[in-house]
Design an enzyme around this catalytic site. Structure first.
Site, PDB file in Angstrom:
ATOM      1  N   ARG A 179       0.858  -1.202   0.000  1.00  0.00           N
ATOM      2  CA  ARG A 179       0.000   0.000   0.000  1.00  0.00           C
ATOM      3  C   ARG A 179       0.883   1.236   0.000  1.00  0.00           C
ATOM      4  NH1 ARG A 179      -5.082   1.429   3.787  1.00  0.00           N
ATOM      5  NH2 ARG A 179      -5.994  -0.018   2.286  1.00  0.00           N
ATOM      6  N   HIS A 195      -8.059   0.104  -5.530  1.00  0.00           N
ATOM      7  CA  HIS A 195      -7.978  -0.748  -4.333  1.00  0.00           C
ATOM      8  C   HIS A 195      -8.653  -2.082  -4.696  1.00  0.00           C
ATOM      9  CE1 HIS A 195      -7.722  -2.062  -0.322  1.00  0.00           C
ATOM     10  NE2 HIS A 195      -8.319  -1.073   0.327  1.00  0.00           N
TER      11      HIS A 195
HETATM   12  N1   CP Z   1     -11.032  -0.646   3.696  1.00  0.00           N
HETATM   13  C1   CP Z   1      -9.728  -0.381   3.949  1.00  0.00           C
HETATM   14  O1   CP Z   1      -8.912  -0.296   3.045  1.00  0.00           O
HETATM   15  O2   CP Z   1      -9.443  -0.200   5.273  1.00  0.00           O
HETATM   16  P1   CP Z   1      -7.993   0.075   5.841  1.00  0.00           P
HETATM   17  O3   CP Z   1      -7.546   1.438   5.330  1.00  0.00           O
HETATM   18  O4   CP Z   1      -8.137   0.036   7.332  1.00  0.00           O
HETATM   19  O5   CP Z   1      -7.079  -0.997   5.310  1.00  0.00           O
END
Ligand code: CP
Length: 355
Positions: free
Chosen positions: A102, A130
């Site tokens: 990420r 995503h």
């Molecule tokens: N939905 C999601 O990506 O949550 P996080 O940012 O906590 O990983």
């Protein structure tokens, strides 16, 4: 070629369906898969904060019998000494069998995948994509609604910066007879490249600003957070926050079987009194995310990608105009573009430019 997942469109629709089908099987009988990745290591490279994505990837690998390494804060790694994405990715791929990454920079996972000796999964890149949240959403719709087609889906909130929205619309556009109601302010409306995608698939969509007006038509309401961290000034964020709040009162006009999804985290866009409503499935959605990531890890480790070698982006002596594109800071990266009619599309971040 390794089976990377950077954009959901790296996979075919039948591959998405295979991953979702396996996730449903794992949910029914997790014990059967508890040794599926024995001896394998997942590296989680998180340059940006996360709770669900990082921990669900980690627990997914542990539940498959594998192990996990990585960082959740680049300041505790050699990134803080100036190590490039290329070198970090290359080094870690010598230690791990698969990487989930990420970054706040758009195209970072794609850039990393050019240098690794193992598959790379995009766990979110800036406001761009995503894809593993989208697989989570597709599994949630499969399990909680029972179908992925013939749906009227309302997407509400920060449609400009919400990468989960961009990935989900692109995926659901590929299924028959889905209709989108895009509920946002003008300032936070959906970027043109996602609208172009819906146009290409002849999908019906409507842009409106009132959640109350839309709610009675919906089979699915996908709420999103206003993404404070993506605004260029605090004043712009302050002008947008608190505009869309789903509470019990707004649900009075909703269908009794409408489902409420949210990728989470939430700030204030869904009040706590909605949590007990049986239409609210956002906490179940986060659990589905773990199962779909188990399925995805197995899929990527067990397949190679023959399509990717056939794709030929070309290199131009042009700089992408997106200030958040990974090519702005990782200056050794080739400037890859694809041509589409009169547009040049940056291969990293999907930024479009007229030729
Ligand atoms: N939905 C999601 O990506 O949550 P996080 O940012 O906590 O990983």
């Amino acid at each position: 070629m390794y089976k990377h997942l950077i954009d959901l469109n790296d996979f075919t629709r039948s591959e998405w369906e295979e991953i979702i089908h396996t996730a449903v099987e794992i949910e029914k009988n997790p014990q059967k898969y508890s040794h599926a990745c024995e001896g394998k290591i997942l590296a989680t490279l998180f340059y940006e904060p996360s709770t669900r994505t990082r921990m669900s990837f980690q627990t997914a690998m542990l539940r498959l019998g594998g192990n996990v390494i990585g960082f959740d804060n680049p300041d505790t790694s050699s990134v803080s000494k100036g190590e490039s994405v290329k070198d970090t990715a290359k080094i870690v791929s010598g230690y791990a069998d698969i990487i989930a990454m990420r970054s706040a920079q758009e195209g970072a996972a794609y850039a990393a995948s050019m240098f690794t000796d193992c598959p790379v999964i995009n766990a979110g890149d800036g406001g761009h994509l995503h894809p593993t949240q989208t697989l989570t959403d597709l599994l949630t719709l499969t399990q909680e609604v029972g179908r992925l087609n013939g749906l009227t889906i309302g997407l509400c909130g920060d449609l400009k910066n919400g990468r989960t929205v961009h990935s989900l619309i692109r995926a659901l556009s590929c299924f028959e007879n889905n209709r989108f109601i895009l509920i946002s302010t003008k300032e936070l409306s959906l970027p043109p490249y996602v609208k172009n995608f819906m146009d290409a698939y002849n999908c019906c969509y409507q842009e409106i600003s009132s959640l109350k007006e839309a709610v009675s038509q919906l089979d699915v309401l996908y709420m999103t957070r206003i993404q404070r961290e993506r605004f260029s000034s605090e004043a712009e964020y302050q002008a947008q926050k608190h505009i869309y709040i789903l509470d019990k009162e707004k649900l009075t006009d909703a269908k009794p079987d409408m489902k409420i999804l949210h990728p989470l985290p939430r700030v204030d866009e869904i009040t706590d009194d909605v949590d007990a409503d049986e239409r609210a499935v956002y906490f179940k959605q986060a659990v589905h995310g773990m199962y779909v990531r188990m399925s995805l890890i197995m899929f990527c480790l067990n397949h190679s990608d023959h399509r990717r070698s056939a794709q030929r982006p070309f290199v131009l002596n042009e700089q992408c105009e997106n200030p958040n594109c990974i090519t702005q800071t990782e200056t050794y990266l080739p400037h890859y573009f694809e041509k589409n009619a009169d547009m040049l599309i940056c291969k990293y971040c999907s930024q479009r430019k007229l030729i």
